[in-house]
Design a protein around this motif. Structure first.
Motif, PDB file in Angstrom:
ATOM      1  N   TYR A  24     -34.145  28.307  -0.395  1.00 35.80           N
ATOM      2  CA  TYR A  24     -33.381  27.071  -0.573  1.00 35.80           C
ATOM      3  C   TYR A  24     -34.251  25.971  -1.180  1.00 35.80           C
ATOM      4  CZ  TYR A  24     -29.577  29.076   2.232  1.00 35.80           C
ATOM      5  OH  TYR A  24     -28.549  29.854   2.707  1.00 35.80           O
ATOM      6  N   GLU A  25     -35.527  25.953  -0.829  1.00 31.48           N
ATOM      7  CA  GLU A  25     -36.450  25.002  -1.452  1.00 31.48           C
ATOM      8  C   GLU A  25     -36.628  25.345  -2.931  1.00 31.48           C
ATOM      9  OE1 GLU A  25     -40.147  24.995   0.649  1.00 31.48           O
ATOM     10  OE2 GLU A  25     -39.283  24.030   2.405  1.00 31.48           O
ATOM     11  N   LYS A  26     -36.800  26.622  -3.207  1.00 27.53           N
ATOM     12  CA  LYS A  26     -37.041  27.070  -4.587  1.00 27.53           C
ATOM     13  C   LYS A  26     -35.877  26.723  -5.510  1.00 27.53           C
ATOM     14  CE  LYS A  26     -38.044  31.267  -7.188  1.00 27.53           C
ATOM     15  NZ  LYS A  26     -38.235  32.713  -7.102  1.00 27.53           N
ATOM     16  N   VAL A  27     -34.638  26.838  -5.004  1.00 27.05           N
ATOM     17  CA  VAL A  27     -33.461  26.540  -5.828  1.00 27.05           C
ATOM     18  C   VAL A  27     -33.002  25.090  -5.672  1.00 27.05           C
ATOM     19  CG1 VAL A  27     -32.696  28.946  -5.896  1.00 27.05           C
ATOM     20  CG2 VAL A  27     -31.776  27.414  -4.126  1.00 27.05           C
ATOM     21  N   ASP A  28     -33.843  24.274  -5.057  1.00 26.81           N
ATOM     22  CA  ASP A  28     -33.611  22.832  -4.903  1.00 26.81           C
ATOM     23  C   ASP A  28     -32.375  22.469  -4.083  1.00 26.81           C
ATOM     24  OD1 ASP A  28     -35.913  22.121  -6.342  1.00 26.81           O
ATOM     25  OD2 ASP A  28     -34.852  22.371  -8.244  1.00 26.81           O
ATOM     26  N   LEU A  29     -32.028  23.296  -3.115  1.00 28.45           N
ATOM     27  CA  LEU A  29     -30.984  22.905  -2.163  1.00 28.45           C
ATOM     28  C   LEU A  29     -31.599  22.105  -1.025  1.00 28.45           C
ATOM     29  CD1 LEU A  29     -28.461  25.802  -1.475  1.00 28.45           C
ATOM     30  CD2 LEU A  29     -28.071  23.633  -2.598  1.00 28.45           C
ATOM     31  N   LEU A  30     -32.795  22.473  -0.677  1.00 33.37           N
ATOM     32  CA  LEU A  30     -33.542  21.761   0.355  1.00 33.37           C
ATOM     33  C   LEU A  30     -34.636  20.992  -0.369  1.00 33.37           C
ATOM     34  CD1 LEU A  30     -33.454  21.619   3.447  1.00 33.37           C
ATOM     35  CD2 LEU A  30     -35.138  23.442   3.507  1.00 33.37           C
ATOM     36  N   PRO A  31     -34.629  19.665  -0.258  1.00 28.36           N
ATOM     37  CA  PRO A  31     -35.589  18.857  -1.025  1.00 28.36           C
ATOM     38  C   PRO A  31     -37.043  19.171  -0.669  1.00 28.36           C
ATOM     39  CG  PRO A  31     -34.074  17.461   0.236  1.00 28.36           C
ATOM     40  CD  PRO A  31     -33.784  18.874   0.612  1.00 28.36           C
ATOM     41  N   ILE A  54     -26.002  23.416   4.677  1.00 30.14           N
ATOM     42  CA  ILE A  54     -26.092  24.572   3.778  1.00 30.14           C
ATOM     43  C   ILE A  54     -25.626  25.831   4.500  1.00 30.14           C
ATOM     44  CG2 ILE A  54     -27.679  26.067   2.491  1.00 30.14           C
ATOM     45  CD1 ILE A  54     -29.446  23.489   2.108  1.00 30.14           C
ATOM     46  N   ARG A  55     -26.100  26.012   5.710  1.00 25.93           N
ATOM     47  CA  ARG A  55     -25.736  27.213   6.474  1.00 25.93           C
ATOM     48  C   ARG A  55     -24.227  27.283   6.704  1.00 25.93           C
ATOM     49  NH1 ARG A  55     -27.235  28.974  12.602  1.00 25.93           N
ATOM     50  NH2 ARG A  55     -26.355  31.048  12.422  1.00 25.93           N
ATOM     51  N   ARG A  56     -23.628  26.171   7.095  1.00 27.06           N
ATOM     52  CA  ARG A  56     -22.176  26.166   7.317  1.00 27.06           C
ATOM     53  C   ARG A  56     -21.442  26.463   6.015  1.00 27.06           C
ATOM     54  NH1 ARG A  56     -23.696  21.923  10.822  1.00 27.06           N
ATOM     55  NH2 ARG A  56     -23.195  20.362   9.251  1.00 27.06           N
ATOM     56  N   GLY A  57     -21.923  25.906   4.916  1.00 29.65           N
ATOM     57  CA  GLY A  57     -21.316  26.179   3.620  1.00 29.65           C
ATOM     58  C   GLY A  57     -21.406  27.646   3.248  1.00 29.65           C
ATOM     59  N   ARG A  58     -22.557  28.251   3.475  1.00 30.01           N
ATOM     60  CA  ARG A  58     -22.737  29.673   3.177  1.00 30.01           C
ATOM     61  C   ARG A  58     -21.848  30.531   4.083  1.00 30.01           C
ATOM     62  NH1 ARG A  58     -23.970  31.451  -1.171  1.00 30.01           N
ATOM     63  NH2 ARG A  58     -25.309  33.134  -0.484  1.00 30.01           N
ATOM     64  N   GLU A  59     -21.730  30.137   5.349  1.00 31.43           N
ATOM     65  CA  GLU A  59     -20.869  30.882   6.272  1.00 31.43           C
ATOM     66  C   GLU A  59     -19.412  30.851   5.819  1.00 31.43           C
ATOM     67  OE1 GLU A  59     -21.739  28.973   9.989  1.00 31.43           O
ATOM     68  OE2 GLU A  59     -23.477  30.262  10.384  1.00 31.43           O
ATOM     69  N   LEU A  60     -19.020  29.780   5.147  1.00 32.58           N
ATOM     70  CA  LEU A  60     -17.657  29.665   4.626  1.00 32.58           C
ATOM     71  C   LEU A  60     -17.505  30.326   3.262  1.00 32.58           C
ATOM     72  CD1 LEU A  60     -16.790  26.038   5.741  1.00 32.58           C
ATOM     73  CD2 LEU A  60     -15.868  28.178   6.656  1.00 32.58           C
ATOM     74  N   THR A  63     -20.864  29.262  -2.810  1.00 28.90           N
ATOM     75  CA  THR A  63     -22.050  29.670  -3.554  1.00 28.90           C
ATOM     76  C   THR A  63     -23.106  28.570  -3.485  1.00 28.90           C
ATOM     77  OG1 THR A  63     -21.343  28.672  -5.639  1.00 28.90           O
ATOM     78  CG2 THR A  63     -20.603  30.952  -5.204  1.00 28.90           C
ATOM     79  N   ILE A  64     -24.298  28.909  -3.907  1.00 27.58           N
ATOM     80  CA  ILE A  64     -25.387  27.921  -3.954  1.00 27.58           C
ATOM     81  C   ILE A  64     -24.972  26.737  -4.833  1.00 27.58           C
ATOM     82  CG2 ILE A  64     -27.766  27.527  -4.736  1.00 27.58           C
ATOM     83  CD1 ILE A  64     -27.581  29.256  -2.183  1.00 27.58           C
ATOM     84  N   ASP A  65     -24.405  27.017  -6.007  1.00 29.36           N
ATOM     85  CA  ASP A  65     -23.998  25.927  -6.901  1.00 29.36           C
ATOM     86  C   ASP A  65     -22.893  25.072  -6.285  1.00 29.36           C
ATOM     87  OD1 ASP A  65     -25.863  26.563  -8.861  1.00 29.36           O
ATOM     88  OD2 ASP A  65     -24.481  27.868  -9.939  1.00 29.36           O
ATOM     89  N   GLU A  66     -21.964  25.704  -5.591  1.00 32.74           N
ATOM     90  CA  GLU A  66     -20.897  24.933  -4.940  1.00 32.74           C
ATOM     91  C   GLU A  66     -21.461  24.065  -3.824  1.00 32.74           C
ATOM     92  OE1 GLU A  66     -17.068  27.880  -5.608  1.00 32.74           O
ATOM     93  OE2 GLU A  66     -18.490  28.324  -3.989  1.00 32.74           O
ATOM     94  N   ILE A  67     -22.407  24.602  -3.074  1.00 31.59           N
ATOM     95  CA  ILE A  67     -23.033  23.812  -2.013  1.00 31.59           C
ATOM     96  C   ILE A  67     -23.787  22.636  -2.618  1.00 31.59           C
ATOM     97  CG2 ILE A  67     -24.811  23.824  -0.211  1.00 31.59           C
ATOM     98  CD1 ILE A  67     -23.841  26.704   0.429  1.00 31.59           C
ATOM     99  N   ARG A  68     -24.429  22.876  -3.746  1.00 34.04           N
ATOM    100  CA  ARG A  68     -25.122  21.782  -4.429  1.00 34.04           C
ATOM    101  C   ARG A  68     -24.121  20.673  -4.778  1.00 34.04           C
ATOM    102  NH1 ARG A  68     -27.697  24.780  -7.726  1.00 34.04           N
ATOM    103  NH2 ARG A  68     -29.642  24.830  -6.591  1.00 34.04           N
ATOM    104  N   GLU A  69     -22.945  21.064  -5.295  1.00 39.20           N
ATOM    105  CA  GLU A  69     -21.894  20.085  -5.607  1.00 39.20           C
ATOM    106  C   GLU A  69     -21.424  19.362  -4.352  1.00 39.20           C
ATOM    107  OE1 GLU A  69     -18.499  21.213  -8.099  1.00 39.20           O
ATOM    108  OE2 GLU A  69     -19.650  22.995  -8.685  1.00 39.20           O
ATOM    109  N   LEU A  70     -21.265  20.094  -3.269  1.00 38.07           N
ATOM    110  CA  LEU A  70     -20.799  19.483  -2.020  1.00 38.07           C
ATOM    111  C   LEU A  70     -21.840  18.520  -1.454  1.00 38.07           C
ATOM    112  CD1 LEU A  70     -19.111  22.634  -0.468  1.00 38.07           C
ATOM    113  CD2 LEU A  70     -17.958  20.558  -1.301  1.00 38.07           C
ATOM    114  N   ILE A  71     -23.106  18.867  -1.577  1.00 32.76           N
ATOM    115  CA  ILE A  71     -24.175  17.954  -1.132  1.00 32.76           C
ATOM    116  C   ILE A  71     -24.118  16.668  -1.949  1.00 32.76           C
ATOM    117  CG2 ILE A  71     -26.686  17.600  -1.136  1.00 32.76           C
ATOM    118  CD1 ILE A  71     -26.908  20.612  -0.320  1.00 32.76           C
TER     119      ILE A  71
END
Length: 135
Positions: A24-31, A54-60, A63-71
């Motif tokens: 998650y750090e590598k793909v810049d989801l976690l700063p 992020i975890r709740r988003g993945r459980e639902l 995708t990583i890109d969608e979670i990025r948009e939601l963040i």
């Protein structure tokens, strides 16, 4: 003073494994986080909250890109949530399709379950697998 956590502590508290946190750090989801003088990563409660999001988003199923948009949306609460609604509808449609597929699979397996044959020669499952589709 803010509590800080090692990557292992963060993983334990969040229920996310350490390799996933690094990803998650590598793909810049976690700063990017601070490092202690010994070079070890140190995380704070903000990181823990982000990881839970992020975890709740993945459980639902997002995708990583969608979670990025939601963040991004979560950081701008004044924006309309039409994009979040669209993503939700797409996921609901996908889940409903999967449920239909699973129900179809369940019906097919119920038809061949509890075979009374003693040998594979007359096994209901093997017969069903050998039939051409549509029969």
């Amino acid at each position: 003073m803010t509590d800080t956590y090692s990557i292992g502590d963060l993983g334990q508290r969040s229920g996310v494994n350490v390799e996933t946190i690094r990803y998650y750090e590598k793909v810049d989801l976690l700063p990017a986080i601070s490092r202690a003088s010994n070079g070890y990563r140190r995380y704070d409660d903000t990181s823990l909250e982000r990881l839970a999001f992020i975890r709740r988003g993945r459980e639902l199923g997002f995708t990583i890109d969608e979670i990025r948009e939601l963040i991004e949306l979560a950081h701008h609460p004044e924006r309309p949530c039409a994009d979040a609604d669209r993503m939700t509808r797409v996921h609901l449609d996908d889940i409903e399709g999967k449920i239909r597929d699973l129900q179809r699979m369940r019906r097919a397996l119920r038809q061949v379950a509890d075979c009374s044959s003693r040998t594979a020669e007359h096994c209901e499952l093997l017969r069903a697998l050998a039939l051409p589709k549509g029969r």
